[in-house]
Design a protein around this motif. Sequence first.
Motif, PDB file in Angstrom:
ATOM      1  N   TYR A 112     -57.651-151.664  52.084  1.00 47.64           N
ATOM      2  CA  TYR A 112     -57.049-150.337  52.252  1.00 47.64           C
ATOM      3  C   TYR A 112     -55.586-150.461  52.673  1.00 47.64           C
ATOM      4  N   LEU A 113     -55.323-151.346  53.627  1.00 48.08           N
ATOM      5  CA  LEU A 113     -53.949-151.545  54.096  1.00 48.08           C
ATOM      6  C   LEU A 113     -53.069-152.138  53.002  1.00 48.08           C
ATOM      7  N   ARG A 114     -53.622-153.040  52.236  1.00 47.25           N
ATOM      8  CA  ARG A 114     -52.856-153.624  51.134  1.00 47.25           C
ATOM      9  C   ARG A 114     -52.546-152.585  50.071  1.00 47.25           C
ATOM     10  N   ASP A 115     -53.467-151.650  49.851  1.00 47.69           N
ATOM     11  CA  ASP A 115     -53.206-150.559  48.908  1.00 47.69           C
ATOM     12  C   ASP A 115     -52.073-149.662  49.396  1.00 47.69           C
ATOM     13  N   LEU A 116     -51.866-149.656  50.704  1.00 45.11           N
ATOM     14  CA  LEU A 116     -50.754-148.898  51.283  1.00 45.11           C
ATOM     15  C   LEU A 116     -49.476-149.739  51.347  1.00 45.11           C
ATOM     16  N   LYS A 117     -49.484-150.854  50.584  1.00 44.99           N
ATOM     17  CA  LYS A 117     -48.323-151.739  50.447  1.00 44.99           C
ATOM     18  C   LYS A 117     -47.997-152.494  51.726  1.00 44.99           C
ATOM     19  N   LYS A 118     -49.014-152.727  52.555  1.00 45.67           N
ATOM     20  CA  LYS A 118     -48.853-153.597  53.717  1.00 45.67           C
ATOM     21  C   LYS A 118     -49.178-155.013  53.246  1.00 45.67           C
ATOM     22  N   THR A 119     -48.157-155.767  52.908  1.00 48.53           N
ATOM     23  CA  THR A 119     -48.352-157.075  52.280  1.00 48.53           C
ATOM     24  C   THR A 119     -48.610-158.178  53.289  1.00 48.53           C
ATOM     25  N   HIS A 120     -48.295-157.946  54.540  1.00 48.09           N
ATOM     26  CA  HIS A 120     -48.519-158.932  55.585  1.00 48.09           C
ATOM     27  C   HIS A 120     -49.488-158.340  56.607  1.00 48.09           C
ATOM     28  N   ILE A 121     -50.660-158.979  56.723  1.00 56.52           N
ATOM     29  CA  ILE A 121     -51.732-158.449  57.559  1.00 56.52           C
ATOM     30  C   ILE A 121     -52.029-159.417  58.709  1.00 56.52           C
ATOM     31  N   GLY A 122     -52.098-158.872  59.918  1.00 56.08           N
ATOM     32  CA  GLY A 122     -52.501-159.654  61.077  1.00 56.08           C
ATOM     33  C   GLY A 122     -53.687-158.998  61.756  1.00 56.08           C
ATOM     34  N   ALA A 123     -54.431-159.796  62.497  1.00 56.98           N
ATOM     35  CA  ALA A 123     -55.558-159.262  63.279  1.00 56.98           C
ATOM     36  C   ALA A 123     -55.526-159.886  64.660  1.00 56.98           C
ATOM     37  N   ILE A 124     -55.829-159.067  65.653  1.00 58.67           N
ATOM     38  CA  ILE A 124     -55.935-159.548  67.024  1.00 58.67           C
ATOM     39  C   ILE A 124     -57.119-158.839  67.666  1.00 58.67           C
ATOM     40  N   GLY A 125     -57.872-159.578  68.453  1.00 54.07           N
ATOM     41  CA  GLY A 125     -59.004-158.966  69.124  1.00 54.07           C
ATOM     42  C   GLY A 125     -59.164-159.505  70.529  1.00 54.07           C
ATOM     43  N   PHE A 126     -59.922-158.762  71.304  1.00 51.53           N
ATOM     44  CA  PHE A 126     -60.118-159.077  72.713  1.00 51.53           C
ATOM     45  C   PHE A 126     -61.621-159.201  72.974  1.00 51.53           C
ATOM     46  N   CYS A 127     -62.025-160.322  73.593  1.00 53.04           N
ATOM     47  CA  CYS A 127     -63.445-160.561  73.863  1.00 53.04           C
ATOM     48  C   CYS A 127     -64.210-160.545  72.526  1.00 53.04           C
ATOM     49  N   MET A 128     -65.143-159.657  72.332  1.00 48.09           N
ATOM     50  CA  MET A 128     -65.858-159.557  71.064  1.00 48.09           C
ATOM     51  C   MET A 128     -64.889-159.438  69.899  1.00 48.09           C
ATOM     52  N   GLY A 129     -63.849-158.658  70.084  1.00 49.68           N
ATOM     53  CA  GLY A 129     -62.863-158.467  69.019  1.00 49.68           C
ATOM     54  C   GLY A 129     -62.103-159.728  68.679  1.00 49.68           C
ATOM     55  N   GLY A 130     -61.892-160.606  69.664  1.00 48.10           N
ATOM     56  CA  GLY A 130     -61.234-161.876  69.389  1.00 48.10           C
ATOM     57  C   GLY A 130     -62.066-162.736  68.464  1.00 48.10           C
ATOM     58  N   ALA A 131     -63.374-162.766  68.727  1.00 50.87           N
ATOM     59  CA  ALA A 131     -64.281-163.507  67.858  1.00 50.87           C
ATOM     60  C   ALA A 131     -64.289-162.910  66.449  1.00 50.87           C
ATOM     61  N   LEU A 132     -64.267-161.580  66.367  1.00 48.70           N
ATOM     62  CA  LEU A 132     -64.250-160.918  65.063  1.00 48.70           C
ATOM     63  C   LEU A 132     -62.950-161.196  64.313  1.00 48.70           C
ATOM     64  N   SER A 133     -61.856-161.324  65.031  1.00 43.63           N
ATOM     65  CA  SER A 133     -60.577-161.624  64.397  1.00 43.63           C
ATOM     66  C   SER A 133     -60.638-162.966  63.672  1.00 43.63           C
ATOM     67  N   LEU A 134     -61.196-163.969  64.335  1.00 47.11           N
ATOM     68  CA  LEU A 134     -61.326-165.289  63.706  1.00 47.11           C
ATOM     69  C   LEU A 134     -62.340-165.263  62.574  1.00 47.11           C
ATOM     70  N   ALA A 135     -63.435-164.522  62.763  1.00 41.56           N
ATOM     71  CA  ALA A 135     -64.449-164.413  61.713  1.00 41.56           C
ATOM     72  C   ALA A 135     -63.871-163.745  60.467  1.00 41.56           C
ATOM     73  N   LEU A 136     -63.055-162.714  60.672  1.00 41.74           N
ATOM     74  CA  LEU A 136     -62.403-162.039  59.551  1.00 41.74           C
ATOM     75  C   LEU A 136     -61.472-163.000  58.818  1.00 41.74           C
ATOM     76  N   ALA A 137     -60.695-163.763  59.576  1.00 41.35           N
ATOM     77  CA  ALA A 137     -59.763-164.714  58.957  1.00 41.35           C
ATOM     78  C   ALA A 137     -60.510-165.756  58.135  1.00 41.35           C
ATOM     79  N   ALA A 138     -61.625-166.264  58.670  1.00 41.81           N
ATOM     80  CA  ALA A 138     -62.412-167.272  57.957  1.00 41.81           C
ATOM     81  C   ALA A 138     -63.025-166.700  56.688  1.00 41.81           C
ATOM     82  N   ASN A 139     -63.577-165.488  56.797  1.00 40.78           N
ATOM     83  CA  ASN A 139     -64.219-164.865  55.641  1.00 40.78           C
ATOM     84  C   ASN A 139     -63.197-164.510  54.567  1.00 40.78           C
ATOM     85  N   ALA A 140     -62.049-163.990  54.994  1.00 39.25           N
ATOM     86  CA  ALA A 140     -61.003-163.627  54.038  1.00 39.25           C
ATOM     87  C   ALA A 140     -60.490-164.861  53.300  1.00 39.25           C
ATOM     88  N   ALA A 141     -60.349-165.968  54.017  1.00 34.45           N
ATOM     89  CA  ALA A 141     -59.899-167.216  53.391  1.00 34.45           C
ATOM     90  C   ALA A 141     -60.935-167.715  52.383  1.00 34.45           C
TER      91      ALA A 141
END
Length: 260
Positions: free
Chosen positions: A109-138
């Motif tokens: 969705y963000l890429r469709d809005l022309k956001k070509t550079h995407i970052g993720a940051i999470g805290f506690c549970m969200g931190g784990a999800l941030s890494l999981a998202l990066a691994a899955n996306a890769a």
Amino acid sequence: MLKNTVTLEFELCFLIYFLMSLPFKIFSFDPKGTKSIPNAAIIVLQEWWGINDQIKRHAQRIADNTGAHVVVPDLYKGKIGLTAEEASHLMSNLDWKVAIGELEQLVEYLRDLKKTHIGAIGFCMGGALSLALAANAAEHGKPIQVAITCYGIPGAPFDVKKITKATSVQGHFGGKDQMDGFSDPASARKLEVDVSGANDLHIYNYPEQGHAFLNDDEWSIAKRKENGMVDKSIDPLKDEKPVRDLAWSRIFDFFHKHLV
């Protein structure tokens, strides 16, 4: 002509928003100052509590200090935990595979809005999800540019070793964190080895800090003390400020370095 182009682009963004049905509500935060990274977006992922005032404060702070558009997806679909028991129940009931699939929809969705550079940051549970998202996306050949975890590491079935040179990774962990297998010092050291294939890797240890040390509002500090995450004899708002400032400066610099 320029006015028409801008108007068309604006209308296209809204058209994409309405046509693409996201599986959760998103809270959006734009920079209030002069900093701007127009082609970047940062996904901020919640702690086990849900979308509360603290996570919104984090999101606005990140937007203001990076200049990026920031979004916070409501993974609990409106539910919030007010006690550790409630939060644990909500986190336990979250289907992480489904959540990562939904977050990948948000990235598109963000890429469709022309956001070509995407970052993720999470805290506690969200931190784990941030890494999981990066691994899955890769793994799917659509890597995000930055993944930052603040005291959280995913377990199986997510394999952070799949994060590639296309993604830069940063982590922040407390030396007194007692959440074994999730964010304790031994787990943080193992993470540094496991994500060694990342583009730019920095895992920071803050020797005197416990879990969730970036939280600084009154309610969150009370919960940290209640759950034994910080010494009850100190004033975290004042005493931990130098450490928070250091961690935040590293976070802002890292995003700016890799999202511009």
